[in-house]
Design a protein around this motif. Structure first.
Motif, mmCIF file in Angstrom:
data_model
loop_
_atom_site.group_PDB
_atom_site.id
_atom_site.type_symbol
_atom_site.label_atom_id
_atom_site.label_comp_id
_atom_site.label_asym_id
_atom_site.label_seq_id
_atom_site.Cartn_x
_atom_site.Cartn_y
_atom_site.Cartn_z
ATOM 1 N N VAL A 128 0.766 -0.850 0.728
ATOM 2 C CA VAL A 128 -0.146 -0.122 0.063
ATOM 3 C C VAL A 128 1.139 1.501 -0.160
ATOM 4 N N GLY A 129 0.896 1.599 -1.028
ATOM 5 C CA GLY A 129 2.068 3.022 -0.829
ATOM 6 C C GLY A 129 3.472 2.468 -1.638
ATOM 7 N N LYS A 130 4.847 2.404 -0.518
ATOM 8 C CA LYS A 130 5.116 2.043 -0.745
ATOM 9 C C LYS A 130 5.352 1.181 0.197
ATOM 10 N N ARG A 131 4.960 1.287 1.410
ATOM 11 C CA ARG A 131 4.861 -0.114 2.667
ATOM 12 C C ARG A 131 3.933 -1.324 2.238
ATOM 13 N N TYR A 138 -6.798 -3.781 7.140
ATOM 14 C CA TYR A 138 -6.072 -2.423 6.927
ATOM 15 C C TYR A 138 -7.046 -1.765 6.117
ATOM 16 N N GLN A 139 -7.481 -0.506 6.947
ATOM 17 C CA GLN A 139 -8.735 -0.047 5.681
ATOM 18 C C GLN A 139 -8.417 0.499 4.586
ATOM 19 N N VAL A 140 -8.086 0.295 3.589
ATOM 20 C CA VAL A 140 -7.508 1.047 2.582
ATOM 21 C C VAL A 140 -8.142 2.693 2.596
ATOM 22 N N LYS A 141 -7.661 3.775 1.857
ATOM 23 C CA LYS A 141 -8.275 5.602 1.900
ATOM 24 C C LYS A 141 -7.673 5.678 0.409
ATOM 25 N N LYS A 142 -8.500 6.972 0.419
ATOM 26 C CA LYS A 142 -9.198 7.587 -1.117
ATOM 27 C C LYS A 142 -7.678 8.272 -0.937
ATOM 28 N N GLY A 143 -6.725 7.325 -2.354
ATOM 29 C CA GLY A 143 -5.597 8.198 -3.326
ATOM 30 C C GLY A 143 -4.620 7.179 -2.873
ATOM 31 N N GLU A 144 -4.541 6.261 -1.964
ATOM 32 C CA GLU A 144 -3.910 4.838 -1.103
ATOM 33 C C GLU A 144 -3.787 4.311 -2.755
ATOM 34 N N ILE A 145 -2.645 3.559 -3.330
ATOM 35 C CA ILE A 145 -2.151 2.717 -4.701
ATOM 36 C C ILE A 145 -1.527 1.766 -3.728
ATOM 37 N N VAL A 146 -2.487 0.701 -4.186
ATOM 38 C CA VAL A 146 -2.530 -0.451 -3.595
ATOM 39 C C VAL A 146 -2.398 -1.398 -4.715
ATOM 40 N N SER A 147 -0.704 -2.707 -4.529
ATOM 41 C CA SER A 147 -0.167 -2.850 -5.411
ATOM 42 C C SER A 147 0.417 -4.519 -4.998
ATOM 43 N N PRO A 169 -14.489 -7.964 -13.388
ATOM 44 C CA PRO A 169 -14.984 -6.581 -13.867
ATOM 45 C C PRO A 169 -14.559 -5.967 -12.098
ATOM 46 N N ILE A 170 -14.199 -4.723 -11.951
ATOM 47 C CA ILE A 170 -13.849 -4.268 -11.167
ATOM 48 C C ILE A 170 -14.595 -2.863 -10.497
ATOM 49 N N PRO A 171 -14.670 -3.000 -9.376
ATOM 50 C CA PRO A 171 -15.911 -1.239 -8.946
ATOM 51 C C PRO A 171 -15.412 0.061 -9.687
ATOM 52 N N ASN A 172 -16.265 0.666 -10.002
ATOM 53 C CA ASN A 172 -16.062 2.308 -10.072
ATOM 54 C C ASN A 172 -15.403 2.898 -9.160
ATOM 55 N N TRP A 173 -15.218 2.796 -7.641
ATOM 56 C CA TRP A 173 -14.696 3.601 -6.762
ATOM 57 C C TRP A 173 -12.916 3.349 -6.367
ATOM 58 N N ILE A 174 -12.704 2.248 -7.517
ATOM 59 C CA ILE A 174 -11.446 1.733 -7.843
ATOM 60 C C ILE A 174 -10.983 1.598 -9.569
ATOM 61 N N ALA A 175 -9.551 2.427 -9.414
ATOM 62 C CA ALA A 175 -8.843 2.688 -10.782
ATOM 63 C C ALA A 175 -7.954 1.517 -10.960
ATOM 64 N N ALA A 176 -7.748 0.157 -11.528
ATOM 65 C CA ALA A 176 -6.759 -0.442 -11.574
ATOM 66 C C ALA A 176 -5.486 -0.301 -12.951
ATOM 67 N N LEU A 181 -0.067 -4.291 -12.307
ATOM 68 C CA LEU A 181 -0.649 -5.018 -11.598
ATOM 69 C C LEU A 181 -1.033 -3.717 -10.152
ATOM 70 N N SER A 182 -1.209 -3.300 -10.074
ATOM 71 C CA SER A 182 -1.707 -2.044 -8.888
ATOM 72 C C SER A 182 -2.793 -1.208 -9.745
ATOM 73 N N ALA A 183 -3.565 -0.734 -8.652
ATOM 74 C CA ALA A 183 -4.984 0.367 -8.143
ATOM 75 C C ALA A 183 -4.533 1.484 -7.184
ATOM 76 N N GLU A 184 -5.275 2.442 -7.879
ATOM 77 C CA GLU A 184 -5.710 3.644 -6.982
ATOM 78 C C GLU A 184 -7.107 3.877 -7.011
ATOM 79 N N VAL A 185 -7.652 3.845 -5.086
ATOM 80 C CA VAL A 185 -8.601 4.242 -5.071
ATOM 81 C C VAL A 185 -8.700 5.731 -4.712
ATOM 82 N N LYS A 186 -10.107 5.747 -5.641
ATOM 83 C CA LYS A 186 -10.408 7.164 -5.928
ATOM 84 C C LYS A 186 -11.604 7.453 -5.576
#
Length: 209
Positions: A128-131, A138-147, A169-176, A181-186
């Protein structure tokens, strides 16, 4: 003997897709034995005659099992949702469940089930980000990158990950981004009862007794 996940679906009286792709194949035990395990025939016939409490309990068990939570964890989410001062408890409960890191990994198509997604997180494959995070709740937050962690991308777990992400099919609140191999929480997950197979209101009412 069928395993516990199959028995959970049989108790619920419907497929909960706890074993991922296997649930879509003819090998799915629910297709062969949809009746509850260990129940007499007479009990099975009266299964539909549930009380209001029985319906609420069934919905609670379904939702808890789908997200793979213990009773203690699930009860805490419901309590936190009820303590919010704005919005409805249903919306807050849905958002908390969907924002779990293991659920996001599952929603991206990286895992066949939430159980597998939880293992991926626990074993250190997800960033999540660089961690590197090993906490499935863990509760992901808007703007975080999951990879997927760079060192894990050659693992057999992720050999077909790009293709799966591209088709899933990916929810519209996640930009993959399947190539990375990553996605941003939008944004925030939005509850829509017409798109879900669960009665969240019954769950809230169960714990309000």
């Amino acid at each position: 003997m069928s395993d516990q996940k199959c028995k959970t679906c049989r108790r619920a009286g419907e497929k909960l897709f706890l074993k991922g792709e296997k649930c879509f194949t003819p090998k799915c035990i629910f297709e062969k034995r949809p009746s509850p395990p260990g129940k007499a025939l007479s009990e099975r016939k009266h299964r539909s005659n549930l009380t209001e409490y029985g319906i609420q309990l069934k919905e609670k068990q379904k939702l808890r099992n789908v997200y793979g939570l213990s009773e203690k964890q699930f009860r805490r989410y419901v309590k936190e949702a009820g303590n919010e001062t704005s919005g409805s408890p249903v919306e807050h409960l849905f958002e908390r469940l969907e924002r779990r890191l293991d659920n996001v990994v599952y929603r991206l198509g990286l895992a066949q089930s939430r159980t597998q997604a939880r293992q991926m997180v626990s074993h250190g494959h997800i960033m999540v980000g660089k961690r590197k995070l090993t906490i499935p709740s863990y509760q992901v937050k808007k703007g975080e990158i999951v990879s997927v962690r760079e060192g894990s991308r050659t693992s057999p777990l992720f050999t077909a990950a790009k293709e799966k992400m591209g088709k899933h099919p990916i929810p519209n609140w996640i930009a993959a981004d399947a190539l990375k191999l990553s996605a941003e929480v939008k944004g925030s997950p939005k509850y829509d009862k017409n798109e879900l197979g669960f009665n969240f209101q019954s769950v809230i009412e169960f714990y309000s007794r």
